[in-house]
Design an enzyme around this catalytic site. Structure first.
Site, PDB file in Angstrom:
ATOM      1  N   GLY A  76       0.761  -1.058   0.032  1.00  0.00           N
ATOM      2  CA  GLY A  76      -0.071   0.087  -0.113  1.00  0.00           C
ATOM      3  C   GLY A  76       0.563   1.074   0.044  1.00  0.00           C
ATOM      4  O   GLY A  76       2.084   1.416   0.365  1.00  0.00           O
ATOM      5  N   CYS A 103       5.496  -6.117   1.693  1.00  0.00           N
ATOM      6  CA  CYS A 103       6.038  -4.662   1.514  1.00  0.00           C
ATOM      7  C   CYS A 103       4.942  -4.160   2.645  1.00  0.00           C
ATOM      8  O   CYS A 103       5.257  -4.233   3.577  1.00  0.00           O
ATOM      9  CB  CYS A 103       5.203  -3.669   0.526  1.00  0.00           C
ATOM     10  SG  CYS A 103       5.786  -4.354  -1.297  1.00  0.00           S
ATOM     11  N   TYR A 104       4.058  -3.006   2.939  1.00  0.00           N
ATOM     12  CA  TYR A 104       3.089  -2.321   3.887  1.00  0.00           C
ATOM     13  C   TYR A 104       2.480  -3.632   4.886  1.00  0.00           C
ATOM     14  O   TYR A 104       2.784  -3.146   5.637  1.00  0.00           O
ATOM     15  CB  TYR A 104       1.580  -1.897   3.552  1.00  0.00           C
ATOM     16  CG  TYR A 104       1.765  -1.287   4.207  1.00  0.00           C
ATOM     17  CD1 TYR A 104       1.948   0.162   4.816  1.00  0.00           C
ATOM     18  CD2 TYR A 104      -0.253  -1.632   4.504  1.00  0.00           C
ATOM     19  CE1 TYR A 104       1.451   0.993   5.799  1.00  0.00           C
ATOM     20  CE2 TYR A 104      -0.688  -0.906   5.338  1.00  0.00           C
ATOM     21  CZ  TYR A 104      -0.014   0.390   6.266  1.00  0.00           C
ATOM     22  OH  TYR A 104      -0.524   1.588   7.273  1.00  0.00           O
ATOM     23  N   HIS A 189       7.514  -7.455  -4.010  1.00  0.00           N
ATOM     24  CA  HIS A 189       6.752  -8.539  -4.406  1.00  0.00           C
ATOM     25  C   HIS A 189       6.208  -9.795  -5.294  1.00  0.00           C
ATOM     26  O   HIS A 189       6.276  -9.919  -6.593  1.00  0.00           O
ATOM     27  CB  HIS A 189       5.994  -6.731  -5.691  1.00  0.00           C
ATOM     28  CG  HIS A 189       5.556  -5.976  -5.017  1.00  0.00           C
ATOM     29  ND1 HIS A 189       4.073  -6.000  -4.264  1.00  0.00           N
ATOM     30  CD2 HIS A 189       6.206  -5.050  -5.100  1.00  0.00           C
ATOM     31  CE1 HIS A 189       4.111  -4.930  -4.209  1.00  0.00           C
ATOM     32  NE2 HIS A 189       4.941  -3.530  -4.082  1.00  0.00           N
ATOM     33  N   GLU A 191       4.034 -11.309  -6.869  1.00  0.00           N
ATOM     34  CA  GLU A 191       2.787 -12.046  -7.201  1.00  0.00           C
ATOM     35  C   GLU A 191       2.792 -11.188  -8.434  1.00  0.00           C
ATOM     36  O   GLU A 191       2.371 -11.433  -9.177  1.00  0.00           O
ATOM     37  CB  GLU A 191       1.557 -11.267  -6.780  1.00  0.00           C
ATOM     38  CG  GLU A 191       1.185  -9.391  -7.403  1.00  0.00           C
ATOM     39  CD  GLU A 191       2.380  -9.413  -5.678  1.00  0.00           C
ATOM     40  OE1 GLU A 191       1.800  -7.227  -5.664  1.00  0.00           O
ATOM     41  OE2 GLU A 191       2.872  -9.009  -4.764  1.00  0.00           O
ATOM     42  N   ASP A 247      -9.931  -4.943 -25.890  1.00  0.00           N
ATOM     43  CA  ASP A 247     -11.191  -4.721 -24.432  1.00  0.00           C
ATOM     44  C   ASP A 247     -12.446  -4.365 -25.329  1.00  0.00           C
ATOM     45  O   ASP A 247     -13.950  -5.021 -24.901  1.00  0.00           O
ATOM     46  CB  ASP A 247     -10.966  -4.041 -23.494  1.00  0.00           C
ATOM     47  CG  ASP A 247      -9.269  -4.234 -23.612  1.00  0.00           C
ATOM     48  OD1 ASP A 247      -8.631  -4.854 -23.238  1.00  0.00           O
ATOM     49  OD2 ASP A 247      -8.793  -2.976 -22.880  1.00  0.00           O
ATOM     50  N   LYS A 415      -5.777  -7.904 -18.914  1.00  0.00           N
ATOM     51  CA  LYS A 415      -5.721  -8.098 -20.000  1.00  0.00           C
ATOM     52  C   LYS A 415      -5.426  -9.040 -20.830  1.00  0.00           C
ATOM     53  O   LYS A 415      -5.801  -9.689 -21.707  1.00  0.00           O
ATOM     54  CB  LYS A 415      -4.354  -7.035 -21.294  1.00  0.00           C
ATOM     55  CG  LYS A 415      -3.761  -7.301 -22.533  1.00  0.00           C
ATOM     56  CD  LYS A 415      -5.141  -6.229 -22.729  1.00  0.00           C
ATOM     57  CE  LYS A 415      -5.192  -4.785 -22.494  1.00  0.00           C
ATOM     58  NZ  LYS A 415      -6.072  -4.068 -23.650  1.00  0.00           N
TER      59      LYS A 415
END
Length: 692
Positions: A76, A103-104, A189, A191, A247, A415
């Site tokens: 965050g 992280c946070y 991160h 992820e 999209d 995407k």
């Protein structure tokens, strides 16, 4: 746009038609406002583990009662010591559930157990090599050195009692663990794609530590989308705004499958910012799919469009002011808001011209999850920081959405998932695999400015850059700024920097413009650093510098290589630049030339996106002659990603042939009014995909 009433309730995750959630054995992701919060959710589900995103302030007893097996706390933009730091229930760490703090989330965990967190002089935004303790269950099976994405300013200072350091980035703590309590924290991160072995780290947490079963399969999302469209629209009509990109095309194909053909009104609005011959090719491609498209030429309307804005950034009253017209606006956020609102105004005019009843028409658009996250929409994340306002998530669009007047069947998709859905719907590969092109088009690829961006730190930052690119000589002449540079990098990085600067004659300097970036989960409008070379570019060295420089200079979020002779006198002023037909014509031709060369080279499939940007920079002017700034320079921004939340530039001679890049440069330089061509070396973060 007065549209018929619909269900206005928006859930943070999932489809509202799914019914009651069964969360026994699932993982809960507590959202602290990370730009990558939804990516965590996706990565977990890719491993066939059910996940739900809930607000950070969800009470511990609710997590326990719902039967969640483990907790992941996202990153965050806040500091754990800030007065406005998000509230959370500290009992989440003591209810016996395995916790992974990212992280946070790691800093929260460390603080709760008595550790401390400080804001360091060193900021890390980008891909770095960290050392890991692979005896820790989170890192089991990994190497002792791993490449990860770090985005933070605050760092753990004192590690909490009962925890040990299990990963380090130089002198900075990158991971902590309490194996007994199954509490783990990482400052990077896991992820995102930029963390090379992040999937394995998450796999270790989910299966080895939390004991998840991995038997969750996501329901057929195509059917869920079609069902949602049918239930919401019923017998009404839907106006879908088609850009021709993947999209909006997938969105239209879904609508066509869910509804009767006469219910779907497909409109392509040519806003004057399209690529060369784009509108014609969009119309022809969609006709082949059996989709009849009404093309509206609204260039004049957009050029002269306005919107309402707050009186000032500080003004918190409801008072508003009318913006300048778009063709006189330089502020990137205002440009996006004008374009987004003008799209809706033109759509209203189309409804009127077609004699439709506004109250019986919905507005459909191909908004994706990353659009909403970067715009800090509450649909995606209640706490995310605004990185940029997307044209399909302006204040007016949000108001229509709150009134239940907007249909966004792809709002929970990324995407690559949209591409997969498009293939499932039978769309041809040339449509499905098209490079993304933003709704505002070339308007956000012109860096508009009426004055140079030069702040009080301009001179000092330039001095730091000189030390960095002449490091081998600078270390022989001790200087206060030299110590600052050394404190930001590891011994190994210093050795690499010594080698690069002793072998190559480089020049680095600030450019008097600013671009948007994402640093520490927050938006930044910061300087661009230019690098030029006496010799041919050594790309690996340039990529190393592009990772290092934003880390040392927090006021820089983008690094470019300037082709041509070594720059001796960097520009300190700019060519006044607005969205005029001449400026757009120059960019349109540069964009056309670059993309034709990319397609003909066969490299297009390796590149996810390639924005071409026009900047108000005129190089190679003798300051003694006081020649005015009247030319502009072009940037080639190659970008490789799978999630469009993070990504890297294509390295010439690696992901893209150098001769292809050089051919682009030579052909673009032939366009009248072009000063120089630059190559964007920046990953995301700290730079965003687009420059505005």
């Amino acid at each position: 746009m007065a549209l018929c009433n619909g269900d206005t309730k928006q859930e943070i995750t999932g489809d509202p038609k799914d019914g009651p959630r069964h969360t026994e054995g699932a993982v809960v992701i507590l959202d602290a406002g990370a730009q990558y919060g939804k990516v965590i959710d996706r990565r977990v589900r890719e491993l066939f583990v059910q996940s739900e995103i809930l607000p950070l302030d969800t009470p511990a007893f609710a997590i326990r009662e719902q039967g969640f097996r483990a907790i992941i706390i996202s990153g965050g933009p806040n500091s754990v010591y800030a007065e406005d730091a998000p509230w959370f229930d500290p009992a989440i760490f003591t209810i016996g559930k395995p916790v992974l703090g990212i992280c946070y989330g790691m800093q929260m965990m460390n603080k709760v157990f008595g550790g401390t967190v400080h804001r360091k002089n060193v900021r890390e935004d980008g891909v770095f090599s960290i050392s890991v303790d692979n005896s820790c269950s989170l890192f089991r099976g990994l190497q002792k050195e791993e490449l990860v994405l770090l985005t933070h300013g605050d760092s753990v200072d004192k590690v909490a009692d009962g925890f040990k350091v299990v990963a380090q980035s130089g002198n900075i703590v990158a991971g902590i663990a309490n194996e007994q309590k199954k509490l783990f924290g990482v400052q990077f991160h896991p992820e995102v794609d930029l963390t090379e072995r992040g999937r394995e780290m998450l796999k270790n947490f989910l299966f080895e530590i939390a004991g998840c079963s991995g038997n969750f399969t996501v329901q057929n999302r195509e059917e869920a989308c079609i069902q949602e469209i049918k239930e919401k629209v019923n017998n009404s009509k839907v106006l879908v705004l088609l850009s021709g990109g993947v999209d909006s095309t997938v969105c239209t194909a879904l609508l066509n499958k869910a509804l009767n053909q006469d219910q779907v009104i497909a409109v392509h609005i040519d806003n004057g910012f399209m690529r060369k011959r784009e509108s014609k090719s969009v119309e022809e491609a969609l006709k082949k799919l059996g989709i009849n498209v009404k093309v509206v030429n609204a260039a004049h309307t957009f050029y002269n469009g306005t919107t309402t804005l707050p009186i000032s950034d500080e003004d918190r009253t409801p008072r508003k002011r009318i913006s300048k017209t778009l063709n006189m606006t330089t502020n990137p956020e205002e440009k996006r808001k004008i374009i987004g609102d003008t799209f809706v105004k033109v759509a209203n005019e189309v409804i009127g011209e077609m004699n439709l009843k506004p109250e019986e028409v919905y507005l459909a658009q191909g908004t994706l999850r990353p659009d909403l996250i970067e715009s800090a929409s509450t649909i995606a994340s209640s706490k995310a920081e605004v990185i940029k306002t997307h044209h399909n998530d302006t204040e007016l669009i949000r108001r229509l959405r709150d009134e239940g007047k907007v249909i966004e069947p792809l709002k929970d998709f990324h995407k690559d998932e949209v591409r997969a859905l498009g293939r499932e719907l039978g769309l041809p590969e040339d449509i499905v695999s098209r490079h993304p092109f933003p709704g505002p088009g070339l308007a956000i690829r012109v860096i508009c400015a009426d004055e140079p961006y030069v702040c009080k730190d301009f001179a000092e930052t330039n001095n730091i850059l000189k030390i960095v690119v002449d490091f081998s000589a600078s270390v022989k002449k001790p200087h206060t700024l030299l110590q600052r540079v050394k404190s930001c990098i590891s011994d190994e990085e210093q050795e690499t920097l010594m080698q690069i600067t002793s072998q190559h004659s480089l020049n680095a300097f600030l450019l008097p413009i600013k671009t948007v970036g994402v640093q520490g989960d927050c938006r930044s409008y910061s300087y661009v650093c230019g690098i030029s070379s006496k010799d041919s570019p050594h790309w690996e060295s340039l990529m190393f510098l592009s990772r290092l420089i934003p880390r040392m200079c927090h006021s820089i979020n983008r690094v470019v290589y300037v082709f041509g002779p070594q720059v001796k006198e960097p520009p300190t002023d700019i060519t006044p630049t607005f969205l005029t037909t001449g400026v757009l014509g120059t960019l349109r031709q540069a964009d056309f030339v670059a993309h034709v060369i990319l397609r003909e080279s066969g490299c297009a499939g390796k590149i996810s996106q390639m924005p071409v940007i026009l900047t108000p920079l005129h190089f190679d002017r003798d300051p003694l002659q006081k020649q005015p700034s009247c030319r502009r320079s072009v940037v080639i921004r190659t970008f490789i990603t799978s999630d469009f939340m993070t990504g890297i530039p294509a390295t010439p001679n690696n992901q893209i042939a150098e001769e292809v890049v050089l051919k682009m440069v030579n052909e673009i330089k032939k366009i009248p009014g072009i000063s120089r061509v630059m190559y964007d070396l920046t990953s995301k973060p700290p730079g965003t995909t687009e420059w505005e």
